[in-house]
Design an enzyme around this catalytic site. Sequence first.
Site, PDB file in Angstrom:
ATOM      1  N   ASP A 157       0.833  -1.213   0.000  1.00  0.00           N
ATOM      2  CA  ASP A 157       0.000   0.000   0.000  1.00  0.00           C
ATOM      3  C   ASP A 157       0.867   1.262   0.000  1.00  0.00           C
ATOM      4  O   ASP A 157       0.398   2.305   0.432  1.00  0.00           O
ATOM      5  CB  ASP A 157      -0.910   0.056   1.246  1.00  0.00           C
ATOM      6  CG  ASP A 157      -2.076  -0.908   1.162  1.00  0.00           C
ATOM      7  OD1 ASP A 157      -2.405  -1.343   0.056  1.00  0.00           O
ATOM      8  OD2 ASP A 157      -2.669  -1.188   2.215  1.00  0.00           O
ATOM      9  N   CYS A 214     -22.523 -18.175  -8.321  1.00  0.00           N
ATOM     10  CA  CYS A 214     -22.740 -17.695  -6.949  1.00  0.00           C
ATOM     11  C   CYS A 214     -22.988 -16.176  -6.946  1.00  0.00           C
ATOM     12  O   CYS A 214     -22.376 -15.429  -7.708  1.00  0.00           O
ATOM     13  CB  CYS A 214     -21.502 -18.019  -6.111  1.00  0.00           C
ATOM     14  SG  CYS A 214     -21.568 -17.379  -4.430  1.00  0.00           S
ATOM     15  N   CYS A 217     -22.313 -12.730  -2.138  1.00  0.00           N
ATOM     16  CA  CYS A 217     -21.810 -11.433  -1.674  1.00  0.00           C
ATOM     17  C   CYS A 217     -22.736 -10.300  -2.134  1.00  0.00           C
ATOM     18  O   CYS A 217     -23.005  -9.358  -1.379  1.00  0.00           O
ATOM     19  CB  CYS A 217     -20.388 -11.204  -2.170  1.00  0.00           C
ATOM     20  SG  CYS A 217     -20.191 -11.420  -3.942  1.00  0.00           S
ATOM     21  N   CYS A 221     -24.866  -7.891   0.625  1.00  0.00           N
ATOM     22  CA  CYS A 221     -24.398  -6.519   0.852  1.00  0.00           C
ATOM     23  C   CYS A 221     -25.573  -5.631   1.287  1.00  0.00           C
ATOM     24  O   CYS A 221     -26.541  -5.466   0.540  1.00  0.00           O
ATOM     25  CB  CYS A 221     -23.755  -5.968  -0.426  1.00  0.00           C
ATOM     26  SG  CYS A 221     -23.271  -4.240  -0.225  1.00  0.00           S
ATOM     27  N   CYS A 268     -16.059  -3.115   6.796  1.00  0.00           N
ATOM     28  CA  CYS A 268     -17.169  -4.071   6.682  1.00  0.00           C
ATOM     29  C   CYS A 268     -16.592  -5.360   6.098  1.00  0.00           C
ATOM     30  O   CYS A 268     -15.807  -5.319   5.150  1.00  0.00           O
ATOM     31  CB  CYS A 268     -18.240  -3.488   5.754  1.00  0.00           C
ATOM     32  SG  CYS A 268     -19.523  -4.662   5.265  1.00  0.00           S
ATOM     33  N   CYS A 271     -19.192  -9.118   2.767  1.00  0.00           N
ATOM     34  CA  CYS A 271     -19.099  -9.812   1.472  1.00  0.00           C
ATOM     35  C   CYS A 271     -17.959 -10.823   1.443  1.00  0.00           C
ATOM     36  O   CYS A 271     -17.895 -11.656   0.536  1.00  0.00           O
ATOM     37  CB  CYS A 271     -19.004  -8.819   0.316  1.00  0.00           C
ATOM     38  SG  CYS A 271     -17.682  -7.644   0.448  1.00  0.00           S
ATOM     39  N   CYS A 275     -18.693 -15.453   1.665  1.00  0.00           N
ATOM     40  CA  CYS A 275     -18.104 -16.114   0.494  1.00  0.00           C
ATOM     41  C   CYS A 275     -17.796 -17.576   0.825  1.00  0.00           C
ATOM     42  O   CYS A 275     -17.089 -17.871   1.788  1.00  0.00           O
ATOM     43  CB  CYS A 275     -16.832 -15.378   0.067  1.00  0.00           C
ATOM     44  SG  CYS A 275     -16.075 -16.152  -1.380  1.00  0.00           S
TER      45      CYS A 275
HETATM   46  S1  SF4 Z   1     -16.908 -13.528  -4.372  1.00  0.00           S
HETATM   47 FE1  SF4 Z   1     -17.481 -15.338  -3.180  1.00  0.00          FE
HETATM   48  S2  SF4 Z   1     -19.578 -14.864  -2.515  1.00  0.00           S
HETATM   49 FE2  SF4 Z   1     -19.130 -13.487  -4.197  1.00  0.00          FE
HETATM   50  S3  SF4 Z   1     -19.864 -14.514  -6.032  1.00  0.00           S
HETATM   51 FE3  SF4 Z   1     -17.701 -15.062  -5.825  1.00  0.00          FE
HETATM   52  S4  SF4 Z   1     -17.721 -16.978  -4.695  1.00  0.00           S
HETATM   53 FE4  SF4 Z   1     -19.740 -16.056  -4.392  1.00  0.00          FE
HETATM   54  S1  SF4 Z   2     -17.700  -4.172   2.232  1.00  0.00           S
HETATM   55 FE1  SF4 Z   2     -19.825  -4.329   2.969  1.00  0.00          FE
HETATM   56  S2  SF4 Z   2     -20.861  -2.605   2.032  1.00  0.00           S
HETATM   57 FE2  SF4 Z   2     -18.947  -2.859   0.908  1.00  0.00          FE
HETATM   58  S3  SF4 Z   2     -19.473  -4.203  -0.809  1.00  0.00           S
HETATM   59 FE3  SF4 Z   2     -18.825  -5.561   0.845  1.00  0.00          FE
HETATM   60  S4  SF4 Z   2     -20.718  -6.110   1.952  1.00  0.00           S
HETATM   61 FE4  SF4 Z   2     -21.158  -4.312   0.661  1.00  0.00          FE
END
Ligand code: SF4
Ligand code: SF4
Length: 375
Positions: A157, A214, A217, A221, A268, A271, A275
Amino acid sequence: MEISGIERVSPKLNGDRGAVNGTGSDKLNGRVIRELAAEFGFQLAGVTSAAPVPDFERYRDWVDRGLAGEMKYLTDHRADIRGDMERLLPGVRSVICTGTLYNGPEPYSTEFSDPERAWISRYAWGEDYHDTIQARLKQFVCKLQEINGGEWRSCVDTAPLLERSLARQAGLGWIGKNTCLISQKEGSWFFLGEILTTLKVEPDSPAPDRCGSCTRCIDACPTTAIVPSAKGGFELDARRCISYFSIELRTSIPEDFRAGMGHHVFGCDICQDVCPWNRRAVVSAPPAREELFAPPLERLAGMSKTEFTQLFRGTAATRSKYGSFLRNIAVAMGNSEQTKFRQPLERLAGSEDPMVAEHARWALGRLAISPPPGS
Ligand code: SF4
Ligand code: SF4
């Protein structure tokens, strides 16, 4: 999660550079690199070419359409440097990508529900990865230079790079619909690091995309921040993402998104938590610092600026600002349905910081229409 499609923190051009010139290596290849990387604590490693990254055009378009919101480090002059690594290390020919796992034994945010406690993102529960990974990358660079000379620069980073695209090219994993890099074997809980070199090292092959049909995520969200892209697939609209609101945005959080933030006060993980590739993610990090795993909202709301600084000292959450953090706590309290938070919110509503005061008033209004506990 990090603000995906992008990087987690502001880049600073302070990487490590070697001194010996070199143009090729017959001693280094992906296998040797991986063996050496493991010696320095990197569970994932691979090599890619330093040629312009094909994903750059997509990134530039994402920035131009405003989806990065107010994240200047992604949208200012540094955006174009991401398309030309020669500007980071003249003569660069190859990039070594590394991954360091950080999953600890604690439950996922989707398995934890306590309305009186805040959620801080998993990556911020321990020592600041910038420091620990950069130190190991520098040791790794010394070893690589000893083997075959060349010029080197390590980054975590700390330079504008399309790091997930590079890691995908280097075979570390694929970029999922949640825009995180996912390793089929290890999941997505890892920090990326890069080493640029003037040596030509045989590149690895990209990993195949294993998201398939899939959509977990996207479905999970809370603020529908993962959106279809006109170019195919999905992309992150950072202006809708809880990580963006809670870490990057230094001004008022748009009211439409406050309820969706739930109890998130720094980042957060949802997502990534949902998974399937993280279902069996290896636990390789020590337990979280106790005060950072789901801390009580009431304690956070009462912190002085000095206590706030002490809480996050030495972690990746030092990026958080006191006023923004209190703003997030007010929102989380407003979402809690806990009328016991009226008192701390009334105190925050009297804050000298107009942004904190306004969010506390919003939270008090939300609590007033919350159903009584147990109903
Ligand atoms: S990132 Fe993970 S949760 Fe999202 S579509 Fe791909 S496999 Fe599914
Ligand atoms: S971090 Fe949280 S708010 Fe951002 S895309 Fe993923 S689930 Fe959605």
